[in-house]
Every structure is written in structure tokens, then in C-alpha cells.
Design an enzyme around this catalytic site. Structure first.
Site, PDB file in Angstrom:
ATOM      1  N   GLY A 247     113.536   6.803  92.925  1.00 49.98           N
ATOM      2  CA  GLY A 247     113.295   7.328  91.578  1.00 49.98           C
ATOM      3  C   GLY A 247     113.314   6.273  90.489  1.00 49.98           C
TER       4      GLY A 247
ATOM      5  N   LYS B 293     109.163   6.973  82.927  1.00 47.42           N
ATOM      6  CA  LYS B 293     108.838   6.640  84.320  1.00 47.42           C
ATOM      7  C   LYS B 293     109.847   5.590  84.787  1.00 47.42           C
ATOM      8  CE  LYS B 293     104.922   4.530  86.776  1.00 47.42           C
ATOM      9  NZ  LYS B 293     103.472   4.304  86.658  1.00 47.42           N
TER      10      LYS B 293
ATOM     11  N   ASP C 128      98.384   5.230  85.548  1.00 47.87           N
ATOM     12  CA  ASP C 128      99.132   4.665  86.680  1.00 47.87           C
ATOM     13  C   ASP C 128      98.699   3.246  87.018  1.00 47.87           C
ATOM     14  OD1 ASP C 128     100.904   6.652  86.828  1.00 47.87           O
ATOM     15  OD2 ASP C 128     100.414   7.318  88.846  1.00 47.87           O
TER      16      ASP C 128
ATOM     17  N   ASP D 229      95.845  11.877  92.745  1.00 50.69           N
ATOM     18  CA  ASP D 229      96.976  12.134  91.841  1.00 50.69           C
ATOM     19  C   ASP D 229      97.006  11.116  90.702  1.00 50.69           C
ATOM     20  OD1 ASP D 229      97.562  10.551  94.259  1.00 50.69           O
ATOM     21  OD2 ASP D 229      99.488  10.167  93.301  1.00 50.69           O
ATOM     22  N   ASN D 230      96.153  10.106  90.778  1.00 50.99           N
ATOM     23  CA  ASN D 230      96.100   9.111  89.717  1.00 50.99           C
ATOM     24  C   ASN D 230      94.795   9.205  88.926  1.00 50.99           C
ATOM     25  OD1 ASN D 230      98.608   8.137  90.473  1.00 50.99           O
ATOM     26  ND2 ASN D 230      97.777   6.581  91.830  1.00 50.99           N
TER      27      ASN D 230
ATOM     28  N   GLY E  49     104.101  15.079  93.260  1.00 50.87           N
ATOM     29  CA  GLY E  49     104.903  15.375  92.072  1.00 50.87           C
ATOM     30  C   GLY E  49     105.564  14.142  91.500  1.00 50.87           C
TER      31      GLY E  49
ATOM     32  N   ARG F 244      96.246  16.016  86.299  1.00 53.10           N
ATOM     33  CA  ARG F 244      95.547  15.164  87.257  1.00 53.10           C
ATOM     34  C   ARG F 244      94.667  16.026  88.150  1.00 53.10           C
ATOM     35  NH1 ARG F 244      99.739  11.066  88.143  1.00 53.10           N
ATOM     36  NH2 ARG F 244     101.420  11.511  86.689  1.00 53.10           N
TER      37      ARG F 244
HETATM   38  P1  AMP Z   1     101.977   6.234  92.576  1.00 50.33           P
HETATM   39  O1  AMP Z   1     101.250   5.581  93.723  1.00 50.33           O
HETATM   40  O2  AMP Z   1     102.846   5.276  91.783  1.00 50.33           O
HETATM   41  O3  AMP Z   1     101.057   6.984  91.700  1.00 50.33           O
HETATM   42  O4  AMP Z   1     103.017   7.238  93.223  1.00 50.33           O
HETATM   43  C1  AMP Z   1     102.667   8.179  94.192  1.00 50.33           C
HETATM   44  C2  AMP Z   1     103.788   9.159  94.418  1.00 50.33           C
HETATM   45  O5  AMP Z   1     104.976   8.493  94.829  1.00 50.33           O
HETATM   46  C3  AMP Z   1     104.170   9.975  93.202  1.00 50.33           C
HETATM   47  O6  AMP Z   1     104.516  11.250  93.634  1.00 50.33           O
HETATM   48  C4  AMP Z   1     105.374   9.216  92.678  1.00 50.33           C
HETATM   49  O7  AMP Z   1     106.204  10.031  91.884  1.00 50.33           O
HETATM   50  C5  AMP Z   1     106.057   8.797  93.956  1.00 50.33           C
HETATM   51  N1  AMP Z   1     106.893   7.596  93.772  1.00 50.33           N
HETATM   52  C6  AMP Z   1     106.474   6.347  93.517  1.00 50.33           C
HETATM   53  N2  AMP Z   1     107.519   5.499  93.422  1.00 50.33           N
HETATM   54  C7  AMP Z   1     108.645   6.221  93.621  1.00 50.33           C
HETATM   55  C8  AMP Z   1     110.050   5.920  93.661  1.00 50.33           C
HETATM   56  N3  AMP Z   1     110.504   4.686  93.461  1.00 50.33           N
HETATM   57  N4  AMP Z   1     110.899   6.941  93.892  1.00 50.33           N
HETATM   58  C9  AMP Z   1     110.443   8.195  94.084  1.00 50.33           C
HETATM   59  N5  AMP Z   1     109.141   8.533  94.069  1.00 50.33           N
HETATM   60  C10 AMP Z   1     108.243   7.569  93.844  1.00 50.33           C
HETATM   61 MG    MG Z   2     100.732   8.195  90.377  1.00 52.54          MG
END
Ligand code: AMP
Ligand code: MG
Length: 475
Positions: free
Chosen positions: A120, A107, A255, A245-246, A85, A178
């Protein structure tokens, strides 16, 4: 009014999102605004310049926004998580524009119920990287999400390297549906909701297909993704985190984390620090495409046929087609890059022949193709000089020339950009921006937005002193 928002996700797909507000940024400042994109979307650029800092940082939402965090699952490096998510993103709504419907998402906008251990947040460097990379993809005609703006929050974020300026990117996407969105519902065996998501996706991306047509959707996604990955391969683009998820069902690149462009051609090239096995290496990307599509097929299986055995047969028929479909797309990309007109049976071998000649020669991917235009009649030193040992190239060139038709030079220059976002230039621009100097970022952005115009300073590969390039997810 600047935005004309609609909220069809919220209306149609209960149980796949949570209502949640972005963190209000204490001292937001607009770092970059995409005027050209704003104009294309029919947005009031003046209003964005005036209010963008607030609207894109969560300090004050744009009128009509109704933020949600989307739920999705995903296979990350092969391992399944039933709940990922939006852990640091908020979907403000869908913009209804002259070009169609687009998600507007922040984002880096703060923690959500999906944040798990994360903060976050995002640092300015990775958000500007997403801006640069996606603008480049748009400039060379590759489907991609776009960035409308990057805003600094006035808050620090803490990463391995220390405290960094926090930032938010406002991302525009054909949708944020996705493979992982389908996996989320499939893992919970929510067949009603899966059907709603299927129909939502069809209405959004393939409105000519009938509701319920899961096979039709799968075929379309397969074609879009095969074309996309073939385009990446043509550019030497390495996404770096092709987790399910990407992977967007729209067929857009999404992403931009640890992505980067390959310089010397080497099939095993990996930049991401966390990709230790090379799962998402350059040459693996087409295989991962097939793997990810197999995961989508699993999630859609119930929609393929009510009889489970028949559904599996139908899925396998599709999965067997991925490689041939990808090969056709890759060949089309390579025919373009080689300046060929029409299609001839020897073209696949011709394309593969050049790659064989390049391998192990330290030949820069982008410049090799860009300089083919100089070698249509003579063995141009600007091209042969790129190769440690040009013997293989010199053997290949006559075969290629024999296949060329008049006008090849212009076709070659139109198909092979002079410029990619060079790794050392990207790093230099992001490092300076992190320290508050945006000039290198702005100059690089201008250069990559005209990728077919030669600009020596942005064309050359990284100097040897730059060393081996390693990228980070920036999370
Ligand atoms: P990503 O590899 O950037 O596509 O992220 C994979 C998952 O990690 C997704 O569910 C993102 O929302 C979560 N995520 C990435 N960076 C953060 C962060 N700094 N804080 C919270 N969730 C994160
Ligand atoms: Mg992602």
C-alpha cells in the site's frame, strides 16, 4: 476553508468503493507543493504550506475529506482481473473549484482492502517521477492528472533495492473513472450500477449528452483517447502500462509508473522492465488504444442497444473508426510539428517520410524536430549532425521546404519543445532526492516547466555511459 469537497461518487455509486482511511504517517514532511496548481484551483496556498504535510500524508485529513478506495477491474498486459481497485490510494473527495470539479486522491497512503499482496506504500522516487512527468505534460499542453504535493511519511518502504523513504503524492484528476471501472461492474453483470456509472460519467465529462447515451460517451472517449495518444506519439512519450485500469475516460494521462521519453527514434522502444513482450512499445501505443477501447465497448455493450446483435453491430461500427480517427489526430500533431499551415493531401506521406529517414539513424526524436526550425532554408549541421547517415534526411528536406509557408520557423519552435525530462536527468534527480538532496529535482522541475526555452544542460540526450534505460513500476 481551503477545500470545498463534495462526495458525489460516494452518493451515486454504491458498490463501487469501500470507505477506508489512509495510514497516518508518523513524521510527515512536505517535499514539494505545487503553488501554481493550488492557485489555479483557488486553494489557499498558505494553508497548504502549513497543513499540507498532515493533510497529504494521512496524518490528519483536510476538513471535509471522506476517504474511499475505488473498486475497478482491468486487463493487465492482456490478462483480466475482475477486482483490482485502489490498493494504495485513497480518494479524499471531489474538490469543487473555479476550474470545475476535480478528484483529490492520495497515492502511497497505505493498504486498503484492494491491496492483495502489496504494502500500500510508495517510495519517494516514483512519487517525484509522477510529479515531474505530469508537470511536463501540463507544460506542453497534454491532458494529464496533476500533482498538488509530494510528502514523505517518515516511514521506510522496502523494495528490491532495499529500504527507501516512503512518500505520498496528492493527485488531482478530472476524475478517476477508468475503463476498468466499467469492466468491474460489467464482469459482475450489475446492469443497474453500470447505468448509474454511465450517467455519473456523462454528468461529469459530457454533460451535454443525454443520460443513458452510452454510444455518445463511447464516441467522446474514443476521440479524447485518440487525441491523447497522438499527442504522446508526437512527444515520444511511452506510457509503459496502458492497462485498461490506467485508461481514464476523461482523456487525461494517468498513472505515471514506468513511463519515459524516447531519445533516439526507434519504433520498438520499450523501457519498462516488466514489458518483456513489448506490448506497450512506442509504436504499439495506437494499437493498444484500439484494444483498450474494444474492452470499453464490451463493458458498455448493454447500453448501446437492448438487442444484443444490434449492440455488437454498433460496437463494431465504432471500433472500425478508431484507426481513421487516430490517423487524423496523428496527422494533425505531425502537421504542427512540421510547421505546416492548413492540410494538403501529401502531408501524411511527408510526415511518414521523415520517420523513415530517421529510422536506424540514432536520431534524437526531440532534437530532430526542435532543430527543424534551423533547417527551413539550409541544411543546418545542428540537424544533419543528429543522424548517423543523413542521406535520407537530405532527400526529405527539399520536399518539406516546398510545402512550407512563411513564418514556419516560429511555428516550428512553438510546436517542438527543446526539453523533455531526459532519462538520465530524471534518474539523477530521483536518486539525489532519495538521499535527501532535492536540488537536482528542483532544477530539473524548473527546466521542464519551460519546455520551449533552450537550456543546454537539459536538452542533450543521455551520454553513452548511461547505457540502456530500464524503468520499474515502483510498486
Ligand atoms: P498500477 O500498475 O500502478 O496502475 O497498479 C495496478 C494495481 O496494483 C492497482 O490495483 C494498484 O492499486 C495496485 N498496486 C500497485 N502498487 C501497490 C502497492 N504497493 N500496494 C498495494 N497495491 C498496489
Ligand atoms: Mg493504475
Amino acid at each position: 476553508m481551503t477545500f470545498h469537497f463534495d462526495h458525489s461518487w460516494k452518493r451515486s455509486l454504491p458498490g463501487t468503493f469501500l470507505e477506508h482511511f489512509p495510514d497516518p504517517a508518523p513524521a510527515p514532511r512536505l517535499v514539494v507543493l505545487n503553488q501554481a496548481l493550488a492557485q489555479d484551483l483557488g486553494l489557499d496556498a498558505g494553508a497548504l504550506a502549513e497543513h499540507g504535510a498532515d493533510w497529504f500524508s494521512g496524518a490528519a485529513l483536510p476538513p471535509g475529506a471522506d476517504p474511499i478506495a475505488l473498486a475497478y477491474a482491468g486487463h493487465q498486459f492482456g490478462g483480466f482481473s475482475a477486482v483490482l481497485g485502489d490498493g494504495r490510494a485513497h480518494l479524499l473527495g471531489e474538490m469543487v473549484t473555479p476550474l470545475g470539479r476535480f478528484d483529490l486522491q492520495l497515492k502511497g497512503s497505505g493498504r486498503t482492502p484492494f491491496s492483495r499482496g502489496g504494502d500500500g506504500k510508495a517510495a519517494i522516487g516514483p512519487m517525484l517521477r509522477e510529479y515531474l512527468m505530469s508537470e511536463y505534460m501540463a507544460a506542453v499542453g497534454v491532458p494529464t492528472t496533476r500533482c498538488l504535493a509530494v510528502v514523505t511519511t517518515g516511514q521506510e518502504v522496502y523494495r528490491d533495492t532495499g529500504a527507501l523513504p516512503g512518500a505520498v503524492v496528492a493527485r488531482v484528476a478530472a476524475s478517476h473513472i477508468r475503463v476498468g471501472s466499467f469492466q468491474f461492474l460489467a464482469a459482475r453483470k450489475e446492469s443497474e450500477k453500470l447505468r448509474a456509472l454511465l450517467n455519473f460519467t456523462l454528468a461529469r465529462h459530457d454533460p451535454d449528452l443525454a443520460p443513458g447515451d452510452a454510444l455518445g460517451l463511447f464516441d467522446r472517449v474514443m476521440r479524447r483517447q485518440a487525441r491523447l495518444i497522438a499527442q504522446w506519439m508526437g512527444l515520444g512519450f511511452i506510457h509503459g502500462v496502458m492497462n485498461t485500469d490506467n485508461v481514464a475516460l476523461s482523456g487525461e494521462t494517468i498513472d505515471y509508473g514506468p513511463c519515459a521519453f524516447m531519445e533516439s527514434y526507434a519504433p520498438g522502444t520499450v523501457f519498462s522492465s516488466i514489458d518483456r513482450q513489448g506490448r506497450y512499445a512506442y509504436a504499439n501505443q495506437p494499437l493498444i488504444l484500439g484494444w483498450n477501447l474494444a474492452r470499453l465497448a464490451e463493458a458498455l455493450l448493454g447500453g448501446f442497444d437492448p438487442d444484443p446483435d444490434r449492440a455488437v453491430d454498433l460496437a463494431n461500427e465504432r471500433l472500425d473508426q478508431i484507426t481513421p480517427i487516430y490517423d487524423v489526430e496523428w496527422l494533425r500533431v505531425m502537421q504542427g510539428k512540421l510547421g505546416l499551415l492548413g492540410q494538403e493531401p501529401g502531408d501524411m506521406n511527408l510526415a511518414r517520410g521523415l520517420l523513415t529517414a530517421m529510422e536506424g539513424q540514432d536520431a534524437d526524436w526531440t532534437l530532430t524536430f526542435h532543430r527543424l526550425a534551423q533547417a527551413t532554408t539550409t541544411d543546418a549541421p545542428a540537424l544533419t549532425g543528429l543522424f548517423a547517415d543523413p542521406a535520407g534526411l537530405l532527400g526529405w528536406l527539399p520536399k518539406w521546404r516546398a510545402r512550407l509557408a512563411p513564418g514556419a520557423d516560429a511555428r516550428l519552435l512553438a510546436a517542438n519543445p527543446a526539453i523533455i525530462p531526459r532519462n538520465h536527468r530524471v534518474e539523477q534527480a530521483l536518486d539525489a532526492a532519495t538521499l535527501g538532496d532535492l536540488a537536482p529535482f528542483e532544477a530539473l522541475l524548473a527546466a521542464i516547466q519551460s519546455p520551449f526555452s533552450e537550456a543546454e544542460a537539459y536538452m542533450l540526450p543521455a551520454p553513452a555511459a548511461f547505457g540502456r534505460y530500464v524503468t520499474f513500476c515502483g510498486t
